[in-house]
Design a protein around this motif. Structure first.
Motif, PDB file in Angstrom:
ATOM      1  N   ASP A 151      21.391  34.548  14.769  1.00 32.08           N
ATOM      2  CA  ASP A 151      21.675  33.712  15.924  1.00 32.08           C
ATOM      3  C   ASP A 151      20.621  33.938  17.003  1.00 32.08           C
ATOM      4  N   TYR A 152      20.803  33.247  18.126  1.00 34.22           N
ATOM      5  CA  TYR A 152      19.943  33.378  19.296  1.00 34.22           C
ATOM      6  C   TYR A 152      18.487  33.040  18.972  1.00 34.22           C
ATOM      7  N   GLN A 153      18.304  31.855  18.407  1.00 33.09           N
ATOM      8  CA  GLN A 153      16.975  31.400  18.020  1.00 33.09           C
ATOM      9  C   GLN A 153      16.324  30.497  19.068  1.00 33.09           C
ATOM     10  N   GLY A 154      17.038  30.138  20.110  1.00 35.37           N
ATOM     11  CA  GLY A 154      16.532  29.160  21.065  1.00 35.37           C
ATOM     12  C   GLY A 154      15.656  29.740  22.159  1.00 35.37           C
TER      13      GLY A 154
ATOM     14  N   SER B 213      12.278  23.878   9.351  1.00 36.16           N
ATOM     15  CA  SER B 213      12.706  23.943  10.749  1.00 36.16           C
ATOM     16  C   SER B 213      12.097  22.773  11.507  1.00 36.16           C
TER      17      SER B 213
ATOM     18  N   PRO C 298      10.895  22.618  15.130  1.00 34.85           N
ATOM     19  CA  PRO C 298      10.605  23.100  16.484  1.00 34.85           C
ATOM     20  C   PRO C 298      10.031  22.004  17.373  1.00 34.85           C
TER      21      PRO C 298
ATOM     22  N   ASP D  79      11.677  27.053  19.761  1.00 28.96           N
ATOM     23  CA  ASP D  79      12.831  26.832  18.889  1.00 28.96           C
ATOM     24  C   ASP D  79      12.442  26.779  17.413  1.00 28.96           C
TER      25      ASP D  79
ATOM     26  N   ASP E  45      12.748  28.912  14.136  1.00 31.74           N
ATOM     27  CA  ASP E  45      13.555  30.040  13.661  1.00 31.74           C
ATOM     28  C   ASP E  45      12.895  30.767  12.489  1.00 31.74           C
TER      29      ASP E  45
ATOM     30  N   TYR F 191      23.590  29.764  17.634  1.00 36.08           N
ATOM     31  CA  TYR F 191      22.299  29.727  16.954  1.00 36.08           C
ATOM     32  C   TYR F 191      21.146  29.374  17.887  1.00 36.08           C
ATOM     33  N   TRP F 192      21.301  28.348  18.704  1.00 42.77           N
ATOM     34  CA  TRP F 192      20.201  27.902  19.562  1.00 42.77           C
ATOM     35  C   TRP F 192      20.287  28.453  20.978  1.00 42.77           C
ATOM     36  N   GLU F 193      21.154  29.432  21.214  1.00 44.23           N
ATOM     37  CA  GLU F 193      21.177  30.116  22.504  1.00 44.23           C
ATOM     38  C   GLU F 193      19.930  30.991  22.611  1.00 44.23           C
TER      39      GLU F 193
END
Length: 165
Positions: free
Chosen positions: A26-29, A102, A104, A118, A120, A156-158
């Motif tokens: 998670d936290y990929q953003g 992905s 981005p 963004d 990942d 995920y995108w946080e």
């Protein structure tokens, strides 16, 4: 090798520089990285790419090994609260080809360096191919997903949480 299938050799077109340092679920953003294309490519290979907001990037899970491949049904992230599903219902490194796609956001281009956010993939990831994202070539018709994906990917995108050094 599977019957009737020949191996495919793909030479990377570049690699990810910077961005995420470790593999995370998670936290990929909000993390910027560079897709550095091979220096033997002429700069004109990216001509016109700056007219697009997003890329489609194909990359290799280079930290995975063939032993990671899981050709069986399992619960996502091995969490029993989600129903088991087969290998091809997941989007992780346990896939047979160990490649990912992905999308981005392209921030700017500097020579053969594509600055993105963004993405990942992690620092050092081999990039196998890329193209601009064309919404017209995206999914057609209604899109639906398994209910567990929305719950599992809620963060995920946080942006990555701040951690003390």
């Amino acid at each position: 090798m599977a019957e009737g299938l020949e191996p495919v050799l793909i030479e990377p077109i570049g690699k990810v520089v910077g961005g995420h340092a470790v593999v995370r679920d998670d936290y990929q953003g909000g993390v910027e990285a560079i897709i550095r294309l091979r220096s033997d490519f002429p700069e004109e290979t990216v001509l016109g790419l700056d007219a697009f907001s997003h890329l489609q990037v194909v990359w290799h899970f280079h930290k995975a090994s063939p032993e990671d491949v899981a050709l069986h049904a399992r619960s996502p992230r091995n969490d029993p609260k989600w129903p088991p599903s087969g290998t091809f219902a997941h989007r992780n490194h346990r896939r047979p080809a160990q490649i990912a796609v992905s999308h981005p956001r392209l921030l700017r281009i500097d020579g053969l360096d594509l600055h993105v956010t963004d993405l990942d993939a992690i620092d050092g990831t081999p990039v196998l191919d890329l193209a601009p994202y064309f919404p017209t070539m995206g999914p057609q018709g209604p899109v639906h997903v398994a209910p567990w994906t929305t719950e599992m990917l809620a963060d995920y995108w946080e942006a990555p949480p701040q951690r003390p050094a």
